[in-house]
Design a protein around this motif. Structure first.
Motif, PDB file in Angstrom:
ATOM      1  N   THR A  23     108.190  29.714 152.607  1.00  0.00           N
ATOM      2  CA  THR A  23     107.137  30.717 152.778  1.00  0.00           C
ATOM      3  C   THR A  23     106.626  31.013 151.387  1.00  0.00           C
ATOM      4  OG1 THR A  23     108.153  31.650 154.727  1.00  0.00           O
ATOM      5  CG2 THR A  23     106.576  33.042 153.584  1.00  0.00           C
ATOM      6  N   SER A 162      96.562  36.581 160.229  1.00  0.00           N
ATOM      7  CA  SER A 162      96.948  37.662 161.133  1.00  0.00           C
ATOM      8  C   SER A 162      95.706  38.539 161.351  1.00  0.00           C
ATOM      9  CB  SER A 162      98.084  38.465 160.522  1.00  0.00           C
ATOM     10  OG  SER A 162      97.830  38.704 159.171  1.00  0.00           O
ATOM     11  N   ASP A 172     108.323  39.993 156.414  1.00  0.00           N
ATOM     12  CA  ASP A 172     108.582  39.022 157.467  1.00  0.00           C
ATOM     13  C   ASP A 172     107.663  39.167 158.670  1.00  0.00           C
ATOM     14  OD1 ASP A 172     110.519  37.693 156.154  1.00  0.00           O
ATOM     15  OD2 ASP A 172     112.048  39.169 156.690  1.00  0.00           O
ATOM     16  N   GLN A 174     103.868  39.756 159.425  1.00  0.00           N
ATOM     17  CA  GLN A 174     102.752  38.842 159.660  1.00  0.00           C
ATOM     18  C   GLN A 174     102.374  38.096 158.394  1.00  0.00           C
ATOM     19  OE1 GLN A 174      99.918  41.432 161.571  1.00  0.00           O
ATOM     20  NE2 GLN A 174     100.215  40.284 163.458  1.00  0.00           N
ATOM     21  N   LYS A 175     101.907  36.898 158.589  1.00  0.00           N
ATOM     22  CA  LYS A 175     101.566  36.041 157.450  1.00  0.00           C
ATOM     23  C   LYS A 175     100.334  35.238 157.810  1.00  0.00           C
ATOM     24  CE  LYS A 175     105.535  36.634 155.234  1.00  0.00           C
ATOM     25  NZ  LYS A 175     105.576  37.582 154.164  1.00  0.00           N
ATOM     26  N   TRP A 177      98.828  31.081 157.831  1.00  0.00           N
ATOM     27  CA  TRP A 177      99.295  29.703 157.874  1.00  0.00           C
ATOM     28  C   TRP A 177      98.163  28.796 157.422  1.00  0.00           C
ATOM     29  CZ3 TRP A 177     100.751  33.505 161.059  1.00  0.00           C
ATOM     30  CH2 TRP A 177     102.130  33.673 161.288  1.00  0.00           C
ATOM     31  N   GLU A 185     101.661  22.969 159.064  1.00  0.00           N
ATOM     32  CA  GLU A 185     101.349  24.368 158.788  1.00  0.00           C
ATOM     33  C   GLU A 185     102.319  24.938 157.748  1.00  0.00           C
ATOM     34  OE1 GLU A 185      98.705  26.652 161.925  1.00  0.00           O
ATOM     35  OE2 GLU A 185     100.847  26.844 162.309  1.00  0.00           O
ATOM     36  N   ARG A 187     103.446  28.401 155.656  1.00  0.00           N
ATOM     37  CA  ARG A 187     103.381  29.852 155.813  1.00  0.00           C
ATOM     38  C   ARG A 187     103.257  30.513 154.444  1.00  0.00           C
ATOM     39  NH1 ARG A 187     107.714  33.896 157.579  1.00  0.00           N
ATOM     40  NH2 ARG A 187     106.622  35.217 159.062  1.00  0.00           N
ATOM     41  N   THR A 188     102.417  31.523 154.383  1.00  0.00           N
ATOM     42  CA  THR A 188     102.226  32.209 153.094  1.00  0.00           C
ATOM     43  C   THR A 188     101.852  33.665 153.290  1.00  0.00           C
ATOM     44  OG1 THR A 188     101.003  32.191 150.997  1.00  0.00           O
ATOM     45  CG2 THR A 188      99.779  31.474 152.926  1.00  0.00           C
ATOM     46  N   GLU A 189     102.121  34.470 152.257  1.00  0.00           N
ATOM     47  CA  GLU A 189     101.696  35.876 152.288  1.00  0.00           C
ATOM     48  C   GLU A 189     100.200  35.973 151.973  1.00  0.00           C
ATOM     49  OE1 GLU A 189     103.275  38.624 153.213  1.00  0.00           O
ATOM     50  OE2 GLU A 189     101.608  39.909 152.606  1.00  0.00           O
ATOM     51  N   ASN A 313      95.646  38.928 154.589  1.00  0.00           N
ATOM     52  CA  ASN A 313      96.331  37.765 154.009  1.00  0.00           C
ATOM     53  C   ASN A 313      95.388  36.716 153.401  1.00  0.00           C
ATOM     54  OD1 ASN A 313      98.156  38.527 156.683  1.00  0.00           O
ATOM     55  ND2 ASN A 313      99.338  38.236 154.802  1.00  0.00           N
TER      56      ASN A 313
END
Ligand SMILES: Cc1cc2nc3c(=O)[nH]c(=O)nc-3n(C[C@H](O)[C@H](O)[C@H](O)COP(=O)(O)OP(=O)(O)OC[C@H]3O[C@@H](n4cnc5c(N)ncnc54)[C@H](O)[C@@H]3O)c2cc1C
Length: 432
Positions: A23, A162, A172, A174-175, A177, A185, A187-189, A313
């Motif tokens: 992530t 999101s 943890d 929502q993030k 993609w 895919e 995942r990232t902040e 995000n």
């Protein structure tokens, strides 16, 4: 393990599968001058960054290399950003040139204004640097930063965000993609769109764009002149549009020649000797005749402004968020200020243990930069309007404007301070 530790343990021998398992603190799309600056600003502070770039960046340099077509006049604020990111030494080691004065004059009214570094108590007014040099120096730093993982030449297949994440309390929840060709895919902040004027990220995020066609193009390239440049940027307002010589060396200037769109092909197809004559004429022989010309290129000019710079995000920076008329050489300077402001916003949120992809956090960045960029865009338009030689009614005003601005020290100092450093509220990275 937090995400930085997680990525550090995988980055030593990353595989495409590893990349999809992390992530990321940020995924940056576009490693041009602005995206590379955001990557370094975050990566150097230990944040895990995935940087996607379409084209390989050449960090090798040979001092015999011909001058490149794309050149930027960097402000002092941009110089500090690049210094603070550790890239300035790479720029100086390659090629850059300080300019110490700027002279602007009007073909129609003969009014003129002159700015000098000496008057401002500054060592210079900025530097002219080839874009490829700036990018190479930034990438040289990226290569030494363990927290940044680069992915080259992979298509961006999608971005999933999101909806509204203002109530999100933990990292943890929502993030976003980012779907990358051959990786899947990720995942990232935070997704950062730094992918230029035709930003795919902006389109995938369904962010609207306000546009205005200047109906002009900029013809650019480097030339050698008979007379020395005097380390000055010379700009003349002509019937076709502004013409500028940006000093790149004793006898070398980068030109920016603004012409109506219907003259673009003509300017590109002229044989070199005829092009040299036309350029000399457009400059009113200010540096004598042009005696040699290099490669040239032309760009149609459009103002673009993204309706929003952020979504939950996601943030846009640089040309992905705005493009402006280059006559005052502000585009990348504004983009670098975006980069510095976004980095500061994200780092402040991290220190406060807040998810930095939260809309309310990113709003600080948007409020910081969007109004500022809009003001610069509008001032460029005002100049464009004033100096278009179509309305004789404007002539009395034009006759007065440059000489008055030249005499009124506070107005002149204010104009220069804007050009040197951008407006108030400089991000930390842009300070000495
Ligand atoms: C004629 C002209 C003269 C100018 N002169 C000046 C000046 O003197 N001073 C100044 O400040 N500004 C100037 N500008 C503006 C300046 O060039 C731009 O503002 C600047 O290049 C923007 O940088 P950027 O990093 O935002 O975008 P870009 O330089 O466009 O970089 C975007 C990067 O994203 C990559 N990319 C795109 N799509 C993807 C994807 N899907 N996946 C991965 N990577 C992707 C591209 O390969 C590129 O490397 C001028 C502009 C023009 C047209």
């Amino acid at each position: 393990m937090n995400s930085a530790e997680e990525s550090a343990s995988l980055l030593s021998s990353p595989s495409m599968t590893d990349i999809a398992q992390i992530t990321w603190d940020a995924v940056i799309v576009g490693g041009g001058m602005v995206g590379a600056s955001v990557a370094l600003g975050l990566g150097q502070q230990g944040m895990s960054v995935l940087l996607l770039e379409k084209q390989p960046v050449d960090t090798d340099w040979n001092s015999e290399q011909a001058y490149q077509v794309r050149v930027s006049a960097l402000t002092r604020a941009s110089e500090f950003i690049l210094r603070n990111l550790g890239a300035w030494k790479g720029i100086e080691a390659r090629r850059c040139h300080p300019f110490t004065a700027m002279h602007v004059w009007d073909e129609l009214t003969s009014g003129n204004i002159h700015f000098s570094a000496q008057e401002m108590g500054e060592p210079n007014l900025g530097y002219t640097v080839e874009n490829s040099v700036i990018q190479a120096a930034l990438w040289e730093q990226i290569e030494t930063c363990d927290a940044i993982q680069v992915v080259l030449n992979r298509a961006l297949n999608g971005v999933r965000l999101s909806q509204n994440n203002d109530r999100v309390q933990s990292f943890d929840e929502q993030k976003a993609w980012v779907d990358i060709e051959g990786i899947g895919e990720v995942r990232t902040e935070l997704v950062v769109g730094a992918d230029g004027a035709f930003s795919q990220v902006r389109q995938l995020a369904c962010i609207g764009l306000d546009t205005h066609d200047y109906e002009q193009c900029a013809v650019v390239g480097c030339v050698k002149t008979e007379l020395p440049t005097e380390d000055t940027c010379w700009q003349r307002y002509t019937a076709d549009g502004p013409f500028a010589y940006l000093s790149m060396g004793k006898y070398i200037s980068s030109i920016a020649w603004y012409l109506p769109m219907e003259k673009m092909q003509w300017a590109l197809e002229l044989p070199d000797d005829e092009f040299a004559k036309e350029v000399s004429k457009a400059s009113d022989y200010r540096l004598g005749s042009v005696i040699d010309v290099g490669e040239r290129a032309a760009f149609p000019l459009t103002r673009r402004h993204a309706e929003h710079y952020i979504k939950p995000n996601l943030a846009l920076v640089g040309d992905a968020a705005h493009t402006i008329h280059p006559q005052a050489g502000q585009g990348v300077n504004l983009g670098l200020l975006d980069a510095a402001a976004l980095v500061e916003t994200v780092l402040a949120a991290r220190s406060a243990k807040k998810p930095w992809g939260q809309r309310s956090v990113l709003r600080k960045y948007e409020r910081w930069r969007r109004g500022d960029n809009a003001i610069v865009q509008r001032s460029m338009e005002a100049f464009d309007w004033l100096f278009k030689q179509d309305a004789t009614l404007k002539v009395p005003f034009r006759k007065g404007f440059l000489p008055l601005a030249n005499r009124l020290t506070p107005l002149k100092n204010w104009l220069m301070a804007q050009a040197l450093n951008g407006r108030e509220a400089l991000p930390k990275l842009a300070r000495k």
